[in-house]
Scaffold this active site. Structure first.
Site, PDB file in Angstrom:
ATOM      1  N   GLU A  36      -1.219  41.102  76.316  1.00  0.00           N
ATOM      2  CA  GLU A  36       0.184  41.200  75.758  1.00  0.00           C
ATOM      3  C   GLU A  36       0.803  42.623  75.604  1.00  0.00           C
ATOM      4  O   GLU A  36       1.341  42.814  76.711  1.00  0.00           O
ATOM      5  CB  GLU A  36       0.191  40.502  74.165  1.00  0.00           C
ATOM      6  N   HIS A  37       0.354  43.298  74.538  1.00  0.00           N
ATOM      7  CA  HIS A  37       0.989  44.646  74.553  1.00  0.00           C
ATOM      8  C   HIS A  37      -0.146  45.721  74.292  1.00  0.00           C
ATOM      9  O   HIS A  37      -0.932  45.325  73.437  1.00  0.00           O
ATOM     10  CB  HIS A  37       1.906  44.839  73.236  1.00  0.00           C
ATOM     11  N   ILE A  41      -2.222  44.404  67.703  1.00  0.00           N
ATOM     12  CA  ILE A  41      -1.165  44.143  66.465  1.00  0.00           C
ATOM     13  C   ILE A  41      -1.015  45.196  65.750  1.00  0.00           C
ATOM     14  O   ILE A  41       0.074  45.500  65.215  1.00  0.00           O
ATOM     15  CB  ILE A  41      -2.267  43.050  65.324  1.00  0.00           C
ATOM     16  N   GLY A 181      -2.274  39.795  48.924  1.00  0.00           N
ATOM     17  CA  GLY A 181      -3.097  40.977  49.617  1.00  0.00           C
ATOM     18  C   GLY A 181      -2.031  42.082  50.329  1.00  0.00           C
ATOM     19  O   GLY A 181      -0.921  42.057  50.271  1.00  0.00           O
ATOM     20  N   GLU A 186       3.044  44.170  50.659  1.00  0.00           N
ATOM     21  CA  GLU A 186       3.991  45.212  51.300  1.00  0.00           C
ATOM     22  C   GLU A 186       5.356  44.808  51.859  1.00  0.00           C
ATOM     23  O   GLU A 186       6.449  45.214  51.664  1.00  0.00           O
ATOM     24  CB  GLU A 186       3.296  45.753  52.871  1.00  0.00           C
ATOM     25  N   GLY A 269      -3.582  35.277  54.840  1.00  0.00           N
ATOM     26  CA  GLY A 269      -4.791  35.747  55.423  1.00  0.00           C
ATOM     27  C   GLY A 269      -4.655  35.585  57.050  1.00  0.00           C
ATOM     28  O   GLY A 269      -3.604  35.339  57.662  1.00  0.00           O
ATOM     29  N   HIS A 442      -3.235  74.136  43.907  1.00  0.00           N
ATOM     30  CA  HIS A 442      -2.181  74.011  42.762  1.00  0.00           C
ATOM     31  C   HIS A 442      -0.757  74.373  43.503  1.00  0.00           C
ATOM     32  O   HIS A 442      -0.691  75.240  44.042  1.00  0.00           O
ATOM     33  CB  HIS A 442      -2.815  74.550  41.551  1.00  0.00           C
TER      34      HIS A 442
HETATM   35  C1  FAD Z   1       1.643  43.052  59.010  1.00  0.00           C
HETATM   36  C2  FAD Z   1       0.453  43.782  59.017  1.00  0.00           C
HETATM   37  C3  FAD Z   1       0.219  45.086  58.659  1.00  0.00           C
HETATM   38  C4  FAD Z   1      -1.020  45.805  58.493  1.00  0.00           C
HETATM   39  N1  FAD Z   1      -1.132  47.017  58.106  1.00  0.00           N
HETATM   40  C5  FAD Z   1      -2.108  47.640  58.328  1.00  0.00           C
HETATM   41  C6  FAD Z   1      -2.332  48.935  57.617  1.00  0.00           C
HETATM   42  O1  FAD Z   1      -1.490  49.508  57.253  1.00  0.00           O
HETATM   43  N2  FAD Z   1      -3.568  49.701  57.945  1.00  0.00           N
HETATM   44  C7  FAD Z   1      -4.683  48.862  58.581  1.00  0.00           C
HETATM   45  O2  FAD Z   1      -5.859  49.645  58.647  1.00  0.00           O
HETATM   46  N3  FAD Z   1      -4.445  47.721  58.994  1.00  0.00           N
HETATM   47  C8  FAD Z   1      -3.198  47.043  58.959  1.00  0.00           C
HETATM   48  N4  FAD Z   1      -3.352  45.924  59.377  1.00  0.00           N
HETATM   49  C9  FAD Z   1      -4.392  45.298  60.427  1.00  0.00           C
HETATM   50  C10 FAD Z   1      -4.677  45.890  61.705  1.00  0.00           C
HETATM   51  O3  FAD Z   1      -3.495  45.764  62.337  1.00  0.00           O
HETATM   52  C11 FAD Z   1      -5.543  45.265  62.371  1.00  0.00           C
HETATM   53  O4  FAD Z   1      -6.878  45.323  61.642  1.00  0.00           O
HETATM   54  C12 FAD Z   1      -5.973  45.923  63.719  1.00  0.00           C
HETATM   55  O5  FAD Z   1      -4.945  45.578  64.563  1.00  0.00           O
HETATM   56  C13 FAD Z   1      -7.130  45.065  64.115  1.00  0.00           C
HETATM   57  O6  FAD Z   1      -7.749  45.787  65.336  1.00  0.00           O
HETATM   58  P1  FAD Z   1      -8.141  45.234  66.623  1.00  0.00           P
HETATM   59  O7  FAD Z   1      -8.544  46.223  67.709  1.00  0.00           O
HETATM   60  O8  FAD Z   1      -9.534  44.608  66.070  1.00  0.00           O
HETATM   61  O9  FAD Z   1      -7.340  43.881  67.220  1.00  0.00           O
HETATM   62  P2  FAD Z   1      -5.686  43.625  67.408  1.00  0.00           P
HETATM   63  O10 FAD Z   1      -4.954  44.932  66.999  1.00  0.00           O
HETATM   64  O11 FAD Z   1      -5.442  42.462  66.953  1.00  0.00           O
HETATM   65  O12 FAD Z   1      -5.837  43.900  69.029  1.00  0.00           O
HETATM   66  C14 FAD Z   1      -6.078  42.777  69.729  1.00  0.00           C
HETATM   67  C15 FAD Z   1      -5.675  42.713  71.098  1.00  0.00           C
HETATM   68  O13 FAD Z   1      -6.460  41.676  72.035  1.00  0.00           O
HETATM   69  C16 FAD Z   1      -5.606  41.269  72.692  1.00  0.00           C
HETATM   70  N5  FAD Z   1      -6.220  39.894  73.195  1.00  0.00           N
HETATM   71  C17 FAD Z   1      -6.768  38.759  72.544  1.00  0.00           C
HETATM   72  N6  FAD Z   1      -7.434  37.981  73.276  1.00  0.00           N
HETATM   73  C18 FAD Z   1      -7.248  38.330  74.693  1.00  0.00           C
HETATM   74  C19 FAD Z   1      -7.832  37.874  75.689  1.00  0.00           C
HETATM   75  N7  FAD Z   1      -8.422  36.782  75.720  1.00  0.00           N
HETATM   76  N8  FAD Z   1      -7.533  38.850  76.910  1.00  0.00           N
HETATM   77  C20 FAD Z   1      -6.915  39.883  76.904  1.00  0.00           C
HETATM   78  N9  FAD Z   1      -6.357  40.252  75.807  1.00  0.00           N
HETATM   79  C21 FAD Z   1      -6.421  39.470  74.505  1.00  0.00           C
HETATM   80  C22 FAD Z   1      -4.396  40.750  71.930  1.00  0.00           C
HETATM   81  O14 FAD Z   1      -3.327  40.493  72.645  1.00  0.00           O
HETATM   82  C23 FAD Z   1      -4.276  42.072  71.177  1.00  0.00           C
HETATM   83  O15 FAD Z   1      -3.437  42.998  71.668  1.00  0.00           O
HETATM   84  C24 FAD Z   1      -2.231  45.232  59.270  1.00  0.00           C
HETATM   85  C25 FAD Z   1      -1.785  43.888  59.867  1.00  0.00           C
HETATM   86  C26 FAD Z   1      -0.873  43.236  59.860  1.00  0.00           C
HETATM   87  C27 FAD Z   1      -0.559  41.916  60.564  1.00  0.00           C
END
Ligand code: FAD
Length: 463
Positions: A36-37, A41, A181, A186, A269, A442
């Site tokens: 995707e991007h 996330i 949560g 937020e 969640g 300070h």
């Molecule tokens: C609204 C919101 C606010 C948040 N705020 C915070 C914060 O302030 N601080 C913090 O630490 N965390 C925050 N989080 C959590 C944080 O976004 C996640 O913990 C983090 O993005 C996890 O990283 P990751 O690399 O595991 O996965 P992700 O960031 O989810 O990335 C996974 C990627 O894998 C790709 N993918 C999946 N399956 C496939 C496939 N089969 N083939 C190719 N690509 C694939 C997806 O498209 C995605 O781009 C927040 C989450 C949300 C939803």
């Protein structure tokens, strides 16, 4: 012919792209596959765009307090579309930066959906057809998505998930947020600050249920002062959707009452992206939507690792990145330290902010520690008063026998920046003695880290 790599990372979120970059820096031939991007996330739909929205709310809130600071500001208002487009712009800028970093580090980026077809073999569905890739090591970093509960499913109109809430079609007037949560609270904080009449429903006995009970209680007091309705030990049983309105059936204390809202945000969640990856073929274990791993993120299948959200809690970007670096080092033949769960900080950017690391007082006691607890309120800190932020608390939990800093818990302005002081302390296995010997500048909010340590030993100066 299939392209071959030392390490292929599936997913380019903060777990995946950091793993890929570190692997390439260590001399591995690396590919990163993203469907995707770039940035996942976190950069596109999570950490970053929410913080951009919350910054707008914070500035708005401060503008409304202008008089307190001897300033005047007339006709204070906002344009929700402009607030959202700033947030989207920030997300786009950072996601673009990830593409640049991957290129700079010579990581091959393949845009498409990956499936594991056999040990070391991946098939990628791209716009141009299917591409085969082979890898000596595969790192799953596929992240997670919003959990949907039956009857509470988001529809993008009346009921939103986080993606809808990040680009809202309208400003809610009467908002219900299900789940308190980090994500739920937020969004509640953002929309409440902008004027939505906000109700938060939490099934557990307190808001921000993973935080120390004292911190949750203080945060709740502030939320209520800001006009939020908080319902704890409450569950949304059903949503009846009609044109422009939702009737929520909310159960508290054995009784069910109905309440009307125009918008609902479901923040109940997340679930790991484990489907259609071919994990069953390889025999990787899945437990409640997360890939089962050991402390080195190994799945038990030779050459297959899982990091970040897909590998389970805590669902935090920095945990994902840290695991990414650890796995890259492991694959490159180094001997990294496994991540210590009690040294992963958690930050929530509501107003007031909340941050913590390590054991809560309750958990420390339950684990058998005799504890010494320190508390320092913001009202005792000169900088907090100068900033106009006198509400808040820093709490420390030390092992009474060894002096080890077991945990730290905070609520108040900028605590998401302050917590790192204690996180470094925990990594260095600090005791109260070293923290007491440390010189704090300070006037800063950070002086409260010192005072909250001194307080645990009856030596606080300013309170
Ligand atoms: C609204 C919101 C606010 C948040 N705020 C915070 C914060 O302030 N601080 C913090 O630490 N965390 C925050 N989080 C959590 C944080 O976004 C996640 O913990 C983090 O993005 C996890 O990283 P990751 O690399 O595991 O996965 P992700 O960031 O989810 O990335 C996974 C990627 O894998 C790709 N993918 C999946 N399956 C496939 C496939 N089969 N083939 C190719 N690509 C694939 C997806 O498209 C995605 O781009 C927040 C989450 C949300 C939803």
């Amino acid at each position: 012919m299939a392209q071959g790599f030392d390490m292929v990372v599936i997913g380019s979120g903060p777990g995946g792209y950091v793993c890929a970059i570190r692997g390439a820096q260590l001399g591995l031939k690396v590919a990163c596959i993203e469907r995707e991007h770039l940035g996942g996330i976190c950069l596109n739909w999570g950490c970053i765009p929410t913080k951009a929205l919350l910054r707008s709310a914070e500035v708005f809130h401060l503008m409304r307090r202008a008089k307190e600071f001897g300033l005047s500001a007339d006709k204070i208002g906002y344009d929700l579309g402009a607030v959202v487009s700033r947030s989207r712009g920030v997300a786009k800028q950072l996601a673009g930066g990830v593409g640049h970093l991957l290129k700079k580090n010579k990581v091959t980026v393949i845009m498409g959906e990956a499936t594991l077809t056999a040990h070391g073999r991946i098939s990628v569905k791209t716009d141009k057809g299917t591409q085969e890739v082979t890898a000596k090591n595969i790192v799953l970093a596929t992240g997670a998505r919003a959990r949907e509960l039956p009857g509470l499913e988001p529809d993008g109109d009346l009921v939103w998930n986080y993606k809808h809430a990040l680009q809202p079609p309208r400003m809610p007037k009467k908002l219900l947020v299900i789940g308190s949560g980090a994500i739920g609270i937020e969004f509640a904080s953002f929309f409440n600050t902008l004027g939505a009449d906000t109700t938060v429903v939490e099934v557990m006995d307190r808001v921000l249920p993973v935080e120390d009970a004292e911190i949750s209680a203080l945060a709740k007091k502030q939320f209520v002062k800001q006009g939020m309705t908080i319902l704890e030990k409450a569950a949304v049983k059903k949503l009846d959707r009609a044109k422009g309105r939702v009737t929520a059936h909310i159960e508290t204390g054995g009784k069910t009452q109905t309440h009307e809202f125009d918008t609902v945000i479901s923040a109940v969640g997340i679930v790991g992206n484990v489907e259609n990856l071919g994990l069953e073929t390889l025999g990787a274990k899945i437990d409640r939507s997360h890939v089962v791993t050991d402390e080195y993120c190994r799945t038990g299948v030779q050459g297959l690792y899982a990091i970040g959200d897909v590998a389970g809690a805590p669902w935090l970007a920095h945990k994902a990145s840290h695991e990414g670096v650890m796995v890259a080092k492991l694959i490159a033949g180094q001997q990294p330290h496994p991540i210590k769960p009690n040294s992963i900080p958690g930050c929530t950017y509501c107003n007031p902010q909340v941050a913590s690391v390590g054991l809560t007082e309750e958990k420390a006691k339950a684990a058998g520690h005799k504890v010494k607890v320190g508390r320092f309120p913001f009202i005792g800190n000169g900088k907090a008063i100068a900033l106009g932020e006198p509400e808040g608390l820093i709490k420390t939990v030390f092992d009474a026998t060894t002096g080890e800093l077991l945990g730290a818990h905070m609520v108040g302005a900028e605590v998401t920046e302050l917590i790192q002081g204690y996180v470094v302390g925990r990594t260095l296995e600090t005791t109260e003695a070293e923290l007491m010997e440390t010189v704090f500048p300070h006037p800063t909010l950070s002086e409260m880290l010192h005072e909250a340590t001194l307080s645990a030993y009856g030596r606080a100066i300013h309170f």
